[in-house]
Design a protein around this motif. Structure first.
Motif, PDB file in Angstrom:
ATOM      1  N   HIS A   1      40.684  27.452  56.419  1.00 19.62           N
ATOM      2  CA  HIS A   1      39.287  27.444  56.594  1.00 19.62           C
ATOM      3  C   HIS A   1      38.568  27.825  55.522  1.00 19.62           C
ATOM      4  O   HIS A   1      37.340  27.997  55.399  1.00 19.62           O
ATOM      5  CB  HIS A   1      38.824  28.071  57.841  1.00 19.62           C
ATOM      6  N   GLY A   2      39.229  28.486  54.568  1.00 19.53           N
ATOM      7  CA  GLY A   2      38.512  29.119  53.348  1.00 19.53           C
ATOM      8  C   GLY A   2      38.211  30.589  53.537  1.00 19.53           C
ATOM      9  O   GLY A   2      37.437  31.167  52.819  1.00 19.53           O
ATOM     10  N   ASP A   3      38.819  31.101  54.711  1.00 20.41           N
ATOM     11  CA  ASP A   3      38.622  32.377  54.876  1.00 20.41           C
ATOM     12  C   ASP A   3      39.666  33.517  54.215  1.00 20.41           C
ATOM     13  O   ASP A   3      40.777  33.080  54.372  1.00 20.41           O
ATOM     14  CB  ASP A   3      38.413  32.852  56.383  1.00 20.41           C
ATOM     15  N   GLY A   4      39.130  34.578  53.881  1.00 14.82           N
ATOM     16  CA  GLY A   4      40.298  35.610  53.195  1.00 14.82           C
ATOM     17  C   GLY A   4      39.695  36.378  52.205  1.00 14.82           C
ATOM     18  O   GLY A   4      38.551  36.832  52.607  1.00 14.82           O
ATOM     19  N   ALA A   5      40.344  36.612  51.048  1.00 12.02           N
ATOM     20  CA  ALA A   5      39.643  37.534  50.234  1.00 12.02           C
ATOM     21  C   ALA A   5      40.275  37.259  48.793  1.00 12.02           C
ATOM     22  O   ALA A   5      40.967  36.471  48.643  1.00 12.02           O
ATOM     23  CB  ALA A   5      40.178  38.858  50.502  1.00 12.02           C
ATOM     24  N   VAL A   6      39.305  37.608  47.781  1.00  8.34           N
ATOM     25  CA  VAL A   6      39.677  37.792  46.447  1.00  8.34           C
ATOM     26  C   VAL A   6      39.847  38.919  45.851  1.00  8.34           C
ATOM     27  O   VAL A   6      38.996  39.834  46.133  1.00  8.34           O
ATOM     28  CB  VAL A   6      38.629  36.811  45.539  1.00  8.34           C
ATOM     29  N   LEU A   7      40.810  39.457  45.289  1.00  8.00           N
ATOM     30  CA  LEU A   7      41.379  40.577  44.705  1.00  8.00           C
ATOM     31  C   LEU A   7      41.095  40.526  43.114  1.00  8.00           C
ATOM     32  O   LEU A   7      41.751  39.597  42.646  1.00  8.00           O
ATOM     33  CB  LEU A   7      42.646  41.122  45.013  1.00  8.00           C
ATOM     34  N   THR A   8      40.698  41.401  42.658  1.00  6.69           N
ATOM     35  CA  THR A   8      40.562  41.463  41.200  1.00  6.69           C
ATOM     36  C   THR A   8      40.960  42.911  40.523  1.00  6.69           C
ATOM     37  O   THR A   8      40.601  43.874  41.166  1.00  6.69           O
ATOM     38  CB  THR A   8      38.948  41.243  40.605  1.00  6.69           C
ATOM     39  N   SER A   9      41.745  42.632  39.403  1.00  7.95           N
ATOM     40  CA  SER A   9      42.035  44.053  38.776  1.00  7.95           C
ATOM     41  C   SER A   9      41.490  43.820  37.347  1.00  7.95           C
ATOM     42  O   SER A   9      41.878  42.869  36.734  1.00  7.95           O
ATOM     43  CB  SER A   9      43.433  44.285  38.740  1.00  7.95           C
ATOM     44  N   ILE A  10      40.805  45.022  36.865  1.00  5.73           N
ATOM     45  CA  ILE A  10      40.111  44.695  35.377  1.00  5.73           C
ATOM     46  C   ILE A  10      40.987  45.924  34.940  1.00  5.73           C
ATOM     47  O   ILE A  10      40.797  47.057  34.983  1.00  5.73           O
ATOM     48  CB  ILE A  10      38.628  44.907  35.322  1.00  5.73           C
ATOM     49  N   HIS A  11      41.566  45.475  33.813  1.00  5.49           N
ATOM     50  CA  HIS A  11      42.508  46.276  33.092  1.00  5.49           C
ATOM     51  C   HIS A  11      41.747  46.672  31.621  1.00  5.49           C
ATOM     52  O   HIS A  11      41.626  45.882  30.836  1.00  5.49           O
ATOM     53  CB  HIS A  11      43.963  45.694  33.039  1.00  5.49           C
ATOM     54  N   GLY A  12      41.567  48.095  31.389  1.00  2.00           N
ATOM     55  CA  GLY A  12      40.813  48.337  30.398  1.00  2.00           C
ATOM     56  C   GLY A  12      42.065  49.189  29.351  1.00  2.00           C
ATOM     57  O   GLY A  12      43.015  49.474  29.733  1.00  2.00           O
ATOM     58  N   ARG A  13      41.474  49.798  28.331  1.00  6.36           N
ATOM     59  CA  ARG A  13      42.277  50.557  27.399  1.00  6.36           C
ATOM     60  C   ARG A  13      42.803  51.942  28.354  1.00  6.36           C
ATOM     61  O   ARG A  13      43.898  52.301  28.133  1.00  6.36           O
ATOM     62  CB  ARG A  13      41.791  50.742  26.086  1.00  6.36           C
ATOM     63  N   ASN A  14      41.683  52.567  28.790  1.00  5.99           N
ATOM     64  CA  ASN A  14      42.099  53.812  29.449  1.00  5.99           C
ATOM     65  C   ASN A  14      42.213  53.808  30.929  1.00  5.99           C
ATOM     66  O   ASN A  14      42.392  54.842  31.420  1.00  5.99           O
ATOM     67  CB  ASN A  14      41.031  54.780  28.916  1.00  5.99           C
ATOM     68  N   GLU A  15      41.954  52.658  31.478  1.00  9.26           N
ATOM     69  CA  GLU A  15      41.822  52.622  33.010  1.00  9.26           C
ATOM     70  C   GLU A  15      41.798  51.226  33.342  1.00  9.26           C
ATOM     71  O   GLU A  15      41.692  50.329  32.803  1.00  9.26           O
ATOM     72  CB  GLU A  15      40.794  53.256  33.427  1.00  9.26           C
ATOM     73  N   ALA A  16      42.299  51.161  34.765  1.00  8.58           N
ATOM     74  CA  ALA A  16      42.225  49.858  35.550  1.00  8.58           C
ATOM     75  C   ALA A  16      41.324  50.150  36.567  1.00  8.58           C
ATOM     76  O   ALA A  16      41.390  50.979  37.378  1.00  8.58           O
ATOM     77  CB  ALA A  16      43.502  49.451  35.815  1.00  8.58           C
ATOM     78  N   ARG A  17      40.483  49.046  37.008  1.00  3.98           N
ATOM     79  CA  ARG A  17      39.706  49.057  38.373  1.00  3.98           C
ATOM     80  C   ARG A  17      40.035  47.819  39.228  1.00  3.98           C
ATOM     81  O   ARG A  17      40.411  46.807  38.556  1.00  3.98           O
ATOM     82  CB  ARG A  17      38.174  49.162  37.830  1.00  3.98           C
ATOM     83  N   ALA A  18      39.907  48.106  40.295  1.00 10.37           N
ATOM     84  CA  ALA A  18      40.365  47.106  41.373  1.00 10.37           C
ATOM     85  C   ALA A  18      39.213  46.743  42.065  1.00 10.37           C
ATOM     86  O   ALA A  18      38.551  47.798  42.710  1.00 10.37           O
ATOM     87  CB  ALA A  18      41.627  47.283  42.035  1.00 10.37           C
ATOM     88  N   TYR A  19      39.070  45.606  42.635  1.00 13.65           N
ATOM     89  CA  TYR A  19      37.886  45.180  43.469  1.00 13.65           C
ATOM     90  C   TYR A  19      38.304  44.004  44.684  1.00 13.65           C
ATOM     91  O   TYR A  19      39.371  43.417  44.228  1.00 13.65           O
ATOM     92  CB  TYR A  19      36.835  44.403  42.931  1.00 13.65           C
ATOM     93  N   ALA A  20      37.786  44.237  45.657  1.00 10.87           N
ATOM     94  CA  ALA A  20      38.402  43.383  46.790  1.00 10.87           C
ATOM     95  C   ALA A  20      36.976  42.559  47.477  1.00 10.87           C
ATOM     96  O   ALA A  20      36.013  43.263  47.424  1.00 10.87           O
ATOM     97  CB  ALA A  20      39.031  43.837  47.918  1.00 10.87           C
TER      98      ALA A  20
END
Length: 139
Positions: A94-113
């Protein structure tokens, strides 16, 4: 030659029809009338189980796609390159769920849902997240 091949194919098809008809007669003779009502209770129970499993499968997260990318541009910072950032779409039929993202930088990584409903999100999606949802929809 085409006529010979056609005649041979017709003969094979007729033979298959005769075998199928004989098998059908044998099965219906053993089971009575061949009506669904004559099936044992176990077979009807299995049909209900299959129907329930199909319903559950519609809500399974089976539309998956990953988009990998360099979040900071290829030439800006070599230490943050290598396509280490990613967006992952996990969606059901049905197109229901989530998109997960990880942004990788030089000193850190951030995750989003971000939640997705009917192939869309109430939150703004990045181009990479939209791409991941689009790929998942086509799978």
């Amino acid at each position: 030659m085409n006529t010979a091949v056609s005649v041979l194919a017709l003969l094979v098809a007729l033979g298959a029809l005769v075998v199928a008809l004989g098998t059908w007669r044998t099965v219906t003779a053993r089971s009575g009338s061949g009506d669904v009502a004559d099936l044992p209770q176990d077979a009807l129970g299995l049909r209900h189980e299959v129907a329930a499993l199909r319903g559950e499968a519609a809500t399974a997260l089976k539309h998956l796609a990953v988009v990998r990318y360099d979040a900071f541009g290829a030439g800006l910072d070599r230490s943050s390159g290598g396509h280490l950032s990613w967006s992952l779409a996990l969606l059901d039929d049905h197109g229901d769920g989530a998109v997960l993202t990880s942004i990788h930088g030089r000193n850190e990584a951030r995750a989003y849902a971000k939640s997705i409903t009917a192939w869309r999100s109430d939150q703004p999606l990045s181009p990479e997240e939209e791409e991941a949802v689009g790929h998942a929809r086509r799978t």
